[in-house]
Design a protein around this motif. Structure first.
Motif, PDB file in Angstrom:
ATOM      1  N   VAL A   1       0.842  -1.201   0.000  1.00 40.79           N
ATOM      2  CA  VAL A   1       0.000   0.000   0.000  1.00 40.79           C
ATOM      3  C   VAL A   1       0.877   1.251   0.000  1.00 40.79           C
ATOM      4  N   HIS A   2       1.898   1.258   0.854  1.00 41.76           N
ATOM      5  CA  HIS A   2       2.804   2.408   0.912  1.00 41.76           C
ATOM      6  C   HIS A   2       3.505   2.629  -0.424  1.00 41.76           C
ATOM      7  N   ARG A   3       3.914   1.547  -1.061  1.00 42.07           N
ATOM      8  CA  ARG A   3       4.622   1.675  -2.340  1.00 42.07           C
ATOM      9  C   ARG A   3       3.703   2.267  -3.409  1.00 42.07           C
ATOM     10  N   LEU A   4       2.478   1.742  -3.531  1.00 46.49           N
ATOM     11  CA  LEU A   4       1.568   2.196  -4.580  1.00 46.49           C
ATOM     12  C   LEU A   4       1.087   3.622  -4.339  1.00 46.49           C
ATOM     13  N   LEU A   5       0.660   3.914  -3.109  1.00 45.13           N
ATOM     14  CA  LEU A   5       0.196   5.264  -2.814  1.00 45.13           C
ATOM     15  C   LEU A   5       1.356   6.263  -2.813  1.00 45.13           C
ATOM     16  N   GLY A   6       2.509   5.823  -2.300  1.00 41.49           N
ATOM     17  CA  GLY A   6       3.674   6.706  -2.277  1.00 41.49           C
ATOM     18  C   GLY A   6       4.101   7.119  -3.667  1.00 41.49           C
ATOM     19  N   GLU A   7       3.998   6.193  -4.628  1.00 45.40           N
ATOM     20  CA  GLU A   7       4.338   6.517  -6.012  1.00 45.40           C
ATOM     21  C   GLU A   7       3.403   7.581  -6.566  1.00 45.40           C
ATOM     22  N   TRP A   8       2.102   7.459  -6.284  1.00 44.72           N
ATOM     23  CA  TRP A   8       1.150   8.466  -6.763  1.00 44.72           C
ATOM     24  C   TRP A   8       1.402   9.806  -6.074  1.00 44.72           C
ATOM     25  N   MET A   9       1.693   9.760  -4.770  1.00 44.10           N
ATOM     26  CA  MET A   9       2.003  10.999  -4.061  1.00 44.10           C
ATOM     27  C   MET A   9       3.165  11.736  -4.721  1.00 44.10           C
ATOM     28  N   ARG A  10       4.209  11.018  -5.057  1.00 47.90           N
ATOM     29  CA  ARG A  10       5.369  11.652  -5.694  1.00 47.90           C
ATOM     30  C   ARG A  10       5.002  12.232  -7.049  1.00 47.90           C
ATOM     31  N   GLN A  11       4.199  11.504  -7.811  1.00 45.32           N
ATOM     32  CA  GLN A  11       3.755  12.014  -9.105  1.00 45.32           C
ATOM     33  C   GLN A  11       2.936  13.295  -8.948  1.00 45.32           C
ATOM     34  N   ALA A  12       2.251  13.420  -7.805  1.00 46.97           N
ATOM     35  CA  ALA A  12       1.448  14.616  -7.537  1.00 46.97           C
ATOM     36  C   ALA A  12       2.265  15.738  -6.915  1.00 46.97           C
ATOM     37  N   GLY A  13       3.587  15.557  -6.844  1.00 47.75           N
ATOM     38  CA  GLY A  13       4.462  16.619  -6.359  1.00 47.75           C
ATOM     39  C   GLY A  13       4.625  16.655  -4.856  1.00 47.75           C
ATOM     40  N   MET A  14       4.447  15.517  -4.194  1.00 51.81           N
ATOM     41  CA  MET A  14       4.520  15.477  -2.738  1.00 51.81           C
ATOM     42  C   MET A  14       5.835  14.852  -2.278  1.00 51.81           C
TER      43      MET A  14
END
Length: 398
Positions: free
Chosen positions: A37-50
């Motif tokens: 979960v951390h890997r998948l959501l973390g990847e989206w967070m980074r793509q969103a500039g976080m």
């Protein structure tokens, strides 16, 4: 349905496959699938500039920088939980985290808004260790030795985290508001034909464990009048709990877990352990009702020759959410063309842990069929669209 609403729903369904059990969604505090979960959501967070991190309680955190007035940076926290009950649906808890990341993506390069922190709490349900809200309590700084048991500390270490770093998990001093998106988990909004509801308060909860101890004996040779049947005593008490709850408006009481020993067909049950969950918007009513239920258990035990023991696991006061933030949510809902409906939450949420420490608000999304804590749990795409619109306005206005 907008592409972003579709993405929110698909992410929730994809994350539901991160599970401890094949074919169904079960994800408890810091269990191995939480890494996925951390890997998948973390990847989206980074793509969103976080900027992405995981604190010592296992909370996933993404921070998107906002405007800086030169005086003090203001931070809005959007959060909910990543853990589930056994055999869960795809949206309870995790929808609120996914919504936060979706809003960060929707903001794009905009800087005319506060810093946004999205948190996926590691634990809310209390399934693995019988202790709820571990993740949000770490953020609030209210963890203590009653929560950080040796088993919990070992789980933190096993996940690759250092319990000594827990103090650093506390809420940033920049944080000025907390917002939680959540499915309603009930039928009210659907019955009214409404997509969204603004939560005014969260009911108080009492959770207890009770043990009925009788005497085991042969089921075929022991006359009924000479039995000390722990399960019969517990069954009589469960009926009394239901009767007491039905007689008190607004009260709900549930015996959801029963374990009998020796659990054999031809042996009179000697030991029965049961759970008790009692909720009401008035703490006084809740406390007096629990006292009445415990007194009933004592009376039944005394009459049947059954020893009774009880342990309180949770006494969570009812929590009113912030009036100014509720008004802001109301304006945002009205501005995007939806009716405003205020309601109570009968379920506990991380917002009740954060509300004493930071102004907090909650926005409910309609639950089709009123279903939650079940694989059939769902959301309506148009409702997700509505919540995204409201969330974007809220971020701007907070």
């Amino acid at each position: 349905m907008s592409a972003l609403a579709d993405k929110v729903i698909q992410y929730c369904r994809d994350l539901a496959r991160c599970s401890e059990e094949p074919g169904r969604t079960t994800r408890t505090f810091l269990s191995p699938p939480m890494h996925d979960v951390h890997r998948l959501l973390g990847e989206w967070m980074r793509q969103a500039g976080m900027q992405v991190s995981v604190d010592a309680a296992g909370n996933l955190r993404g921070v998107r920088a906002g405007r800086n007035t030169g005086i003090k940076t203001r931070r809005l926290v959007i959060a909910s939980h990543l853990d589930t009950v056994p055999n869960a649906g795809a949206f309870d808890g995790i929808l609120g985290v996914v919504m936060g990341v979706a809003l960060a993506e929707a903001l794009g390069d905009r800087k005319d808004c506060p810093t946004l922190e999205v948190i996926g709490f590691s634990e809310e349900e209390g399934v693995r260790f019988g202790i709820p809200f571990i993740g949000s309590r770490a953020i609030a700084g209210t963890l203590d030795e009653t929560i950080l048991t040796p088993a919990v500390v070992d789980a933190i270490r096993a996940f690759g985290l250092n319990p000594a770093d827990l103090p650093a998990a506390r809420l940033s001093s920049e944080a000025v508001a907390y917002l939680e998106f959540h499915i309603e988990q009930g039928p009210v909004l659907e019955s009214l034909g409404l997509p969204l509801g603004i939560v005014d308060a969260i009911v108080g909860q009492s959770r207890l464990n009770l043990t009925f101890r009788g005497r085991a004996n042969h089921a075929g040779t022991t006359p009924m009048i000479l039995r000390r049947d722990a399960l019969a005593a517990a069954s009589e008490w469960i009926f009394r709990v239901e009767k007491l709850a039905v007689g008190e408006p607004g009260l709900v009481a549930t015996v959801g877990s029963i374990m009998a020993e020796p659990n054999a067909t031809n042996v009179i049950p000697e030991l029965v352990r049961v759970s008790l969950d009692v909720r009401h918007s008035c703490d006084g009513t809740r406390h007096s009702s629990v006292a009445e239920m415990l007194a009933a258990a004592d009376q039944i035990g005394e009459r049947r020759g059954i020893a009774l023991f009880h342990e309180r696991r949770l006494d969570q006061a009812a929590v009113a959410l912030d009036a100014k933030l509720r008004d802001t949510l109301s304006r945002c809902v009205r501005a995007v063309g939806y009716p405003v409906h205020h309601m109570m939450s009968g379920a506990g949420h991380d917002a009740m842990i954060l509300a004493p420490h930071i102004p907090a608000a909650m926005l409910f999304l309609r639950s089709p069929g009123g279903i939650s804590h079940h694989p059939d749990e769902a959301v309506i795409a148009a409702d997700v669209d509505a919540a995204i619109e409201v969330g974007l306005r809220f971020i701007h206005d907070v």
